[in-house]
Design a protein around this motif. Sequence first.
Motif, PDB file in Angstrom:
ATOM      1  N   ALA A  34      11.698 -10.952 -16.112  1.00  0.00           N
ATOM      2  CA  ALA A  34      12.322 -10.522 -17.192  1.00  0.00           C
ATOM      3  C   ALA A  34      13.613 -11.538 -17.802  1.00  0.00           C
ATOM      4  O   ALA A  34      13.697 -11.901 -19.078  1.00  0.00           O
ATOM      5  CB  ALA A  34      12.745  -9.248 -17.243  1.00  0.00           C
ATOM      6  N   ALA A  35      14.224 -11.945 -16.898  1.00  0.00           N
ATOM      7  CA  ALA A  35      15.474 -12.929 -17.475  1.00  0.00           C
ATOM      8  C   ALA A  35      14.813 -14.321 -17.663  1.00  0.00           C
ATOM      9  O   ALA A  35      15.396 -14.899 -18.858  1.00  0.00           O
ATOM     10  CB  ALA A  35      16.163 -13.226 -16.196  1.00  0.00           C
ATOM     11  N   PHE A  36      13.783 -14.803 -17.279  1.00  0.00           N
ATOM     12  CA  PHE A  36      13.346 -16.161 -17.878  1.00  0.00           C
ATOM     13  C   PHE A  36      12.370 -16.003 -18.962  1.00  0.00           C
ATOM     14  O   PHE A  36      12.222 -16.991 -19.732  1.00  0.00           O
ATOM     15  CB  PHE A  36      12.818 -16.948 -16.815  1.00  0.00           C
ATOM     16  CG  PHE A  36      11.392 -16.793 -16.379  1.00  0.00           C
ATOM     17  CD1 PHE A  36      10.363 -17.427 -16.938  1.00  0.00           C
ATOM     18  CD2 PHE A  36      11.073 -16.091 -15.118  1.00  0.00           C
ATOM     19  CE1 PHE A  36       8.829 -17.271 -16.630  1.00  0.00           C
ATOM     20  CE2 PHE A  36       9.856 -16.030 -14.431  1.00  0.00           C
ATOM     21  CZ  PHE A  36       8.647 -16.610 -15.401  1.00  0.00           C
ATOM     22  N   THR A  37      11.477 -14.705 -19.189  1.00  0.00           N
ATOM     23  CA  THR A  37      10.743 -14.687 -20.528  1.00  0.00           C
ATOM     24  C   THR A  37      11.401 -13.971 -21.668  1.00  0.00           C
ATOM     25  O   THR A  37      11.032 -14.457 -22.617  1.00  0.00           O
ATOM     26  CB  THR A  37       9.511 -13.710 -19.915  1.00  0.00           C
ATOM     27  OG1 THR A  37       9.887 -12.517 -19.726  1.00  0.00           O
ATOM     28  CG2 THR A  37       8.639 -14.686 -18.961  1.00  0.00           C
ATOM     29  N   GLY A  38      12.458 -13.277 -21.083  1.00  0.00           N
ATOM     30  CA  GLY A  38      13.249 -12.685 -22.247  1.00  0.00           C
ATOM     31  C   GLY A  38      12.222 -11.333 -22.630  1.00  0.00           C
ATOM     32  O   GLY A  38      12.649 -10.665 -23.648  1.00  0.00           O
ATOM     33  N   LEU A  39      11.530 -10.967 -21.740  1.00  0.00           N
ATOM     34  CA  LEU A  39      10.495  -9.776 -22.300  1.00  0.00           C
ATOM     35  C   LEU A  39      10.584  -8.802 -21.078  1.00  0.00           C
ATOM     36  O   LEU A  39      10.468  -9.224 -19.764  1.00  0.00           O
ATOM     37  CB  LEU A  39       9.191 -10.068 -22.611  1.00  0.00           C
ATOM     38  CG  LEU A  39       9.210 -11.060 -24.016  1.00  0.00           C
ATOM     39  CD1 LEU A  39       7.734 -11.822 -23.918  1.00  0.00           C
ATOM     40  CD2 LEU A  39       9.312 -10.226 -25.205  1.00  0.00           C
ATOM     41  N   ASP A  40      10.186  -7.607 -20.921  1.00  0.00           N
ATOM     42  CA  ASP A  40      10.291  -6.499 -19.829  1.00  0.00           C
ATOM     43  C   ASP A  40       9.183  -6.993 -19.006  1.00  0.00           C
ATOM     44  O   ASP A  40       8.071  -7.458 -19.476  1.00  0.00           O
ATOM     45  CB  ASP A  40      10.110  -5.128 -20.556  1.00  0.00           C
ATOM     46  CG  ASP A  40      11.398  -4.484 -21.273  1.00  0.00           C
ATOM     47  OD1 ASP A  40      12.440  -5.092 -21.076  1.00  0.00           O
ATOM     48  OD2 ASP A  40      11.101  -3.696 -22.015  1.00  0.00           O
ATOM     49  N   ALA A  41       9.495  -6.625 -17.641  1.00  0.00           N
ATOM     50  CA  ALA A  41       8.434  -7.027 -16.700  1.00  0.00           C
ATOM     51  C   ALA A  41       8.490  -5.624 -15.749  1.00  0.00           C
ATOM     52  O   ALA A  41       9.720  -5.272 -15.175  1.00  0.00           O
ATOM     53  CB  ALA A  41       8.522  -8.234 -16.062  1.00  0.00           C
ATOM     54  N   GLU A  42       7.362  -5.149 -15.289  1.00  0.00           N
ATOM     55  CA  GLU A  42       7.176  -4.333 -14.215  1.00  0.00           C
ATOM     56  C   GLU A  42       6.256  -4.922 -12.984  1.00  0.00           C
ATOM     57  O   GLU A  42       5.151  -5.237 -13.602  1.00  0.00           O
ATOM     58  CB  GLU A  42       6.714  -2.947 -14.662  1.00  0.00           C
ATOM     59  CG  GLU A  42       7.727  -2.059 -15.430  1.00  0.00           C
ATOM     60  CD  GLU A  42       7.123  -0.936 -15.956  1.00  0.00           C
ATOM     61  OE1 GLU A  42       6.285  -0.327 -15.318  1.00  0.00           O
ATOM     62  OE2 GLU A  42       7.389  -0.496 -17.215  1.00  0.00           O
ATOM     63  N   ILE A  43       6.880  -5.190 -12.127  1.00  0.00           N
ATOM     64  CA  ILE A  43       6.006  -5.785 -11.096  1.00  0.00           C
ATOM     65  C   ILE A  43       5.987  -5.265  -9.733  1.00  0.00           C
ATOM     66  O   ILE A  43       7.347  -5.271  -9.091  1.00  0.00           O
ATOM     67  CB  ILE A  43       6.391  -7.236 -10.883  1.00  0.00           C
ATOM     68  CG1 ILE A  43       6.151  -7.969 -12.223  1.00  0.00           C
ATOM     69  CG2 ILE A  43       5.449  -8.019  -9.675  1.00  0.00           C
ATOM     70  CD1 ILE A  43       6.928  -9.559 -12.313  1.00  0.00           C
ATOM     71  N   ASP A  44       5.157  -4.708  -9.128  1.00  0.00           N
ATOM     72  CA  ASP A  44       5.064  -4.061  -7.793  1.00  0.00           C
ATOM     73  C   ASP A  44       4.497  -5.379  -6.816  1.00  0.00           C
ATOM     74  O   ASP A  44       3.189  -5.870  -7.056  1.00  0.00           O
ATOM     75  CB  ASP A  44       3.956  -2.979  -7.689  1.00  0.00           C
ATOM     76  CG  ASP A  44       3.763  -2.567  -6.293  1.00  0.00           C
ATOM     77  OD1 ASP A  44       4.418  -3.023  -5.215  1.00  0.00           O
ATOM     78  OD2 ASP A  44       3.111  -1.508  -6.300  1.00  0.00           O
ATOM     79  N   ALA A  45       5.703  -5.950  -6.287  1.00  0.00           N
ATOM     80  CA  ALA A  45       5.230  -7.341  -5.563  1.00  0.00           C
ATOM     81  C   ALA A  45       4.692  -7.192  -4.283  1.00  0.00           C
ATOM     82  O   ALA A  45       5.031  -7.639  -3.359  1.00  0.00           O
ATOM     83  CB  ALA A  45       6.396  -7.958  -5.490  1.00  0.00           C
TER      84      ALA A  45
END
Length: 138
Positions: A34-45
Amino acid sequence: MSQTLEVRPVQQTVELSGPPEAVYTALMDAQQHAAFTGLDAEIDAREGGAFATCGGRNSGYTLVLVPGRRIVQAWRHRDWPEHHYSVATFDLAPMGRGTRLIFTQMGVPADGYAWLDEDWRTMYWGPLARYLAMRRRG
């Protein structure tokens, strides 16, 4: 009779100024993504884990994880035909003090190829390069 969807691959190579582990983490950690794209992210890594990135525009499942080396995902864009997934592969290799990222996305609908090819460059690789450089400077 169903119509066959015409697809083509996206293939890109990017050189980034951070070690493969940092690139891998930025791609798979929801906060960094989210920090580098500027858009929300949800990731189950985890392998089999679901993800939704770029404010929900992209989603799918992670198929293979080799920390610091490889990410393979079943990946789709919200505007694609229902139930159509591509396979996105991020291969990371050390290159001096940086990383060579070889990206391949198989199964991209041909009518969306041009914008997706450009979006990977402008929405991901450019911002990711700036993010990694900023983190290195600390």
